[in-house]
Design a protein around this motif. Structure first.
Motif, PDB file in Angstrom:
ATOM      1  N   PHE A  69       0.827  -1.202   0.000  1.00 34.46           N
ATOM      2  CA  PHE A  69       0.000   0.000   0.000  1.00 34.46           C
ATOM      3  C   PHE A  69       0.864   1.255   0.000  1.00 34.46           C
ATOM      4  N   ASN A  70       1.870   1.312   0.888  1.00 36.42           N
ATOM      5  CA  ASN A  70       2.707   2.515   1.006  1.00 36.42           C
ATOM      6  C   ASN A  70       3.515   2.762  -0.252  1.00 36.42           C
ATOM      7  N   THR A  71       4.009   1.687  -0.874  1.00 40.97           N
ATOM      8  CA  THR A  71       4.789   1.844  -2.113  1.00 40.97           C
ATOM      9  C   THR A  71       3.898   2.367  -3.232  1.00 40.97           C
ATOM     10  N   TYR A  72       2.711   1.822  -3.333  1.00 35.81           N
ATOM     11  CA  TYR A  72       1.789   2.269  -4.379  1.00 35.81           C
ATOM     12  C   TYR A  72       1.441   3.743  -4.182  1.00 35.81           C
ATOM     13  N   LEU A  73       1.173   4.130  -2.927  1.00 33.10           N
ATOM     14  CA  LEU A  73       0.847   5.522  -2.625  1.00 33.10           C
ATOM     15  C   LEU A  73       2.027   6.431  -2.983  1.00 33.10           C
ATOM     16  N   ASP A  74       3.239   6.024  -2.611  1.00 27.16           N
ATOM     17  CA  ASP A  74       4.422   6.826  -2.946  1.00 27.16           C
ATOM     18  C   ASP A  74       4.560   7.016  -4.454  1.00 27.16           C
ATOM     19  N   LYS A  75       4.348   5.950  -5.211  1.00 29.25           N
ATOM     20  CA  LYS A  75       4.521   6.037  -6.667  1.00 29.25           C
ATOM     21  C   LYS A  75       3.479   6.970  -7.292  1.00 29.25           C
ATOM     22  N   VAL A  76       2.243   6.908  -6.793  1.00 30.98           N
ATOM     23  CA  VAL A  76       1.214   7.822  -7.307  1.00 30.98           C
ATOM     24  C   VAL A  76       1.612   9.260  -7.007  1.00 30.98           C
ATOM     25  N   ARG A  77       2.103   9.495  -5.817  1.00 29.71           N
ATOM     26  CA  ARG A  77       2.516  10.848  -5.429  1.00 29.71           C
ATOM     27  C   ARG A  77       3.695  11.333  -6.268  1.00 29.71           C
ATOM     28  N   ILE A  78       4.653  10.464  -6.491  1.00 32.30           N
ATOM     29  CA  ILE A  78       5.850  10.867  -7.238  1.00 32.30           C
ATOM     30  C   ILE A  78       5.500  11.152  -8.697  1.00 32.30           C
ATOM     31  N   GLU A  79       4.595  10.357  -9.279  1.00 37.33           N
ATOM     32  CA  GLU A  79       4.176  10.621 -10.652  1.00 37.33           C
ATOM     33  C   GLU A  79       3.507  11.993 -10.767  1.00 37.33           C
ATOM     34  N   LYS A  80       2.702  12.326  -9.783  1.00 34.20           N
ATOM     35  CA  LYS A  80       2.052  13.638  -9.778  1.00 34.20           C
ATOM     36  C   LYS A  80       3.092  14.734  -9.554  1.00 34.20           C
ATOM     37  N   ALA A  81       4.089  14.452  -8.697  1.00 36.09           N
ATOM     38  CA  ALA A  81       5.143  15.428  -8.427  1.00 36.09           C
ATOM     39  C   ALA A  81       5.936  15.739  -9.698  1.00 36.09           C
ATOM     40  N   LYS A  82       6.206  14.727 -10.520  1.00 31.86           N
ATOM     41  CA  LYS A  82       6.942  14.933 -11.763  1.00 31.86           C
ATOM     42  C   LYS A  82       6.181  15.892 -12.693  1.00 31.86           C
ATOM     43  N   GLU A  83       4.850  15.725 -12.731  1.00 29.98           N
ATOM     44  CA  GLU A  83       4.045  16.623 -13.563  1.00 29.98           C
ATOM     45  C   GLU A  83       4.142  18.066 -13.069  1.00 29.98           C
ATOM     46  N   LEU A  84       4.058  18.240 -11.767  1.00 28.97           N
ATOM     47  CA  LEU A  84       4.078  19.589 -11.191  1.00 28.97           C
ATOM     48  C   LEU A  84       5.446  20.243 -11.363  1.00 28.97           C
ATOM     49  N   LEU A  85       6.525  19.449 -11.236  1.00 29.80           N
ATOM     50  CA  LEU A  85       7.875  19.988 -11.436  1.00 29.80           C
ATOM     51  C   LEU A  85       8.064  20.432 -12.884  1.00 29.80           C
ATOM     52  N   GLN A  86       7.526  19.656 -13.792  1.00 24.96           N
ATOM     53  CA  GLN A  86       7.625  20.027 -15.207  1.00 24.96           C
ATOM     54  C   GLN A  86       6.840  21.301 -15.513  1.00 24.96           C
ATOM     55  N   ASP A  87       5.830  21.570 -14.698  1.00 21.64           N
ATOM     56  CA  ASP A  87       5.054  22.800 -14.868  1.00 21.64           C
ATOM     57  C   ASP A  87       5.748  24.014 -14.264  1.00 21.64           C
ATOM     58  N   GLY A  88       6.916  23.791 -13.631  1.00 21.77           N
ATOM     59  CA  GLY A  88       7.693  24.902 -13.090  1.00 21.77           C
ATOM     60  C   GLY A  88       7.448  25.202 -11.620  1.00 21.77           C
ATOM     61  N   MET A  89       6.722  24.363 -10.922  1.00 19.60           N
ATOM     62  CA  MET A  89       6.438  24.626  -9.514  1.00 19.60           C
ATOM     63  C   MET A  89       7.689  24.378  -8.670  1.00 19.60           C
ATOM     64  N   LYS A  90       7.842  25.137  -7.583  1.00 20.66           N
ATOM     65  CA  LYS A  90       9.002  24.979  -6.714  1.00 20.66           C
ATOM     66  C   LYS A  90       8.926  23.664  -5.938  1.00 20.66           C
ATOM     67  N   VAL A  91      10.127  23.163  -5.547  1.00 23.81           N
ATOM     68  CA  VAL A  91      10.211  21.842  -4.934  1.00 23.81           C
ATOM     69  C   VAL A  91       9.383  21.764  -3.656  1.00 23.81           C
ATOM     70  N   TYR A  92       9.505  22.760  -2.746  1.00 21.65           N
ATOM     71  CA  TYR A  92       8.787  22.686  -1.468  1.00 21.65           C
ATOM     72  C   TYR A  92       7.276  22.762  -1.689  1.00 21.65           C
ATOM     73  N   GLN A  93       6.863  23.484  -2.752  1.00 22.84           N
ATOM     74  CA  GLN A  93       5.440  23.565  -3.063  1.00 22.84           C
ATOM     75  C   GLN A  93       4.917  22.224  -3.571  1.00 22.84           C
ATOM     76  N   VAL A  94       5.725  21.566  -4.391  1.00 25.56           N
ATOM     77  CA  VAL A  94       5.338  20.263  -4.927  1.00 25.56           C
ATOM     78  C   VAL A  94       5.219  19.253  -3.789  1.00 25.56           C
ATOM     79  N   ALA A  95       6.199  19.262  -2.879  1.00 24.01           N
ATOM     80  CA  ALA A  95       6.186  18.323  -1.753  1.00 24.01           C
ATOM     81  C   ALA A  95       4.888  18.446  -0.964  1.00 24.01           C
TER      82      ALA A  95
END
Length: 508
Positions: free
Chosen positions: A453-479
């Motif tokens: 469960f925790n690994t799946y949740l982490d992967k979903v979060r990281i995939e979304k984080a990659k999208e937000l980083l590509q949109d130019g959002m700052k790291v702490y905001q993405v976190a």
């Protein structure tokens, strides 16, 4: 003629009310007008009106504040008809709580105002007749003696002992509060008072008294509580009302009557938590709800809202109702005042529905509709009634948001994760709302998806984080956006699954 004062900040309204109504034909006389609350206070002192027609919204002192001020300062107080240009539920609720005789919307309907004035005149006439009769009656001295014994102010024990109405071997104060989800008509209240006098005083079983906001009986010679309550309930039910009744306990002499009255008052303070259908004693065992005057906040309110949200999101009505029950029990145990307790329920349910609307935009309209219905708990005068109303609403909401059959729990979990990855999701919390053992549910999830469960949740979060980083959002905001409150922890997770730091990834 009853004297009327018109209080409204609009000159056209003040003049219009003077001219559209045939005041003299109705038995009234307009003695003056005021443009706002402070001016009205001076006019009341000068003119002594019997009735005020008051606008809710005015500059300076508004209408509700004016009414509250007069009710605190004046005994007896004028009667009030309230005008408002806003069909506002909260204004209406406050007006009814202040015992206003009518709540009318602008523009004022002439027939509606005339009808309310005619009804008010009937009530005023009846009260004046009763007052004149009381002045002539020898019972007035008995009533004064009883009030002095109950309150302890100027008590005349020897005089009361000599009065034939007080002769008994024991006494017990029973306090009654007439209840309804709607405004209680004063005519119904008067009927009940007469019936109580006819039923209990005429047979010498009890002495009747009225002490706002309660009615009361002083039972004599140990007459049975159960039979008395059944009679009280029948009288109220005949008139379409409910009641709350409490006893202050039996005492053996008139000098102790004040103690029984005080104990009944204390028990009545916690009437919101009392169940219906019986007379409550002051010394009952178990939890004693004694609300404090100050508003309180429940420390774990957010956690209850979170549990409620997850339960609704997966359509588990039993888990949602359980969260409400536990929240309610905690608020009662904390002795939160009735209005604070109701507000706590409203805030928790509204917060859960807002989260649900955010995660399911296609259901936003239904979430908003349910959130509006939550306000219907405010007129409830019993805790059990408020909780029952909320449970019905929650069960209906859960049924609407239930998307899958019971054999597709893992798919439901996946959908919850993808909709709410930014929340503080835990396997234990989901296991509770899915009615599963957390260990079993974790194994079921891994066997189906190949990941914990925790690994799946982490992967979903990281995939979304990659999208937000590509949109130019700052790291702490993405976190923060994807559910990691600690930026360093987000860095380590991102590097683990992507093989590069968030900053490096964004620069690609």
């Amino acid at each position: 003629m009853y004297k009327v004062l018109i209080v409204d900040d609009e000159p056209l309204i003040r003049e219009g009310l003077r001219t559209i109504i045939g005041w003299e034909e109705l038995g009234y006389e307009v003695v003056g007008s005021a443009a706002e609350g402070l001016d009205a206070l001076d006019k009341v002192a000068q003119l002594a009106p019997d009735v005020l027609i008051v606008d809710v919204r005015m500059p300076g002192m508004d209408g509700l504040t004016l009414i509250r001020t007069l009710q605190e300062r004046m005994k007896p107080c004028p009667r009030f008809l309230i005008l408002s240009g806003h069909a506002d539920f909260d204004y209406a609720r406050q007006a009814l709580a202040m015992r206003a005789d009518a709540y009318l919307l602008k523009p004022v309907d002439e027939d509606e105002l005339t009808d309310n004035l005619a009804k008010l005149k009937q009530r005023l006439d009846a009260e004046n007749r009763a007052a004149r009769q009381m002045d002539k009656s020898p019972e007035r001295s008995r009533d004064e003696l009883l009030v002095s014994l109950l309150t302890g102010r100027g008590a005349k024990g020897a005089e009361a002992n000599a009065h034939p109405a007080f002769r008994a071997s024991s006494y017990e104060v029973i306090l009654l509060k007439l209840e309804s989800r709607f405004e209680i008509d004063s005519e119904k209240s008067d009927v009940i008072k007469r019936r109580l006098i006819e039923t209990y005083e005429a047979s010498d079983k009890a002495l009747f008294f009225a002490m706002e906001p309660y009615l009361g009986l002083v039972l004599k010679d140990g007459h049975g509580r159960g039979a008395v309550y059944d009679g009280l309930e029948a009288i109220c039910r005949e008139n379409g009302l409910d009641l709350i009744a409490v006893s202050g306990g039996r005492v053996d002499c008139l000098s102790e009557l004040r103690l029984s009255f005080r104990r009944a008052q204390e028990r009545m303070r916690g009437r919101f938590a009392l169940e219906g259908g019986r007379l409550h004693g002051w010394d009952e065992q178990g939890a004693f709800y004694a609300p404090s005057g100050a508003g309180k906040e429940l420390p774990e309110a957010e956690s209850y809202a979170e549990r409620l949200f997850l339960a609704l999101d997966v359509g588990n009505e039993e888990a949602a109702c359980a969260a409400l029950r536990e929240m309610g029990a905690a608020m009662l145990e904390a002795n939160m005042p009735e209005q604070s307790l109701k507000a706590g329920f409203v805030q928790a349910v509204t917060a859960a529905l807002n989260k649900l609307a955010a995660s399911r935009p296609e259901r936003r309209a239904r979430c908003q509709a349910f959130a509006t219905e939550v306000l219907e708990i405010y007129p409830e005068y019993r805790y059990a009634g408020a909780l029952e109303r909320l449970n019905g609403l929650i069960r209906e909401a859960a049924a609407e948001f239930r998307d899958y059959g019971g054999d597709k729990q893992v798919q439901r979990m996946i959908d919850v994760i993808r909709r709410n990855y930014q929340e503080n999701l835990k396997l234990e919390s989901l296991a509770e709302v899915f009615n599963y053992n957390s260990s079993y549910l974790g194994k079921l999830f891994k066997n189906t998806t190949g990941e914990s469960f925790n690994t799946y949740l982490d992967k979903v979060r990281i995939e979304k984080a990659k999208e937000l980083l590509q949109d130019g959002m700052k790291v702490y905001q993405v976190a923060e956006r994807v559910g990691y409150s600690n930026v360093d922890y987000f860095h380590s997770k991102f590097r683990k699954y992507v093989g590069a730091s968030p900053s490096s990834y964004r620069k690609k």
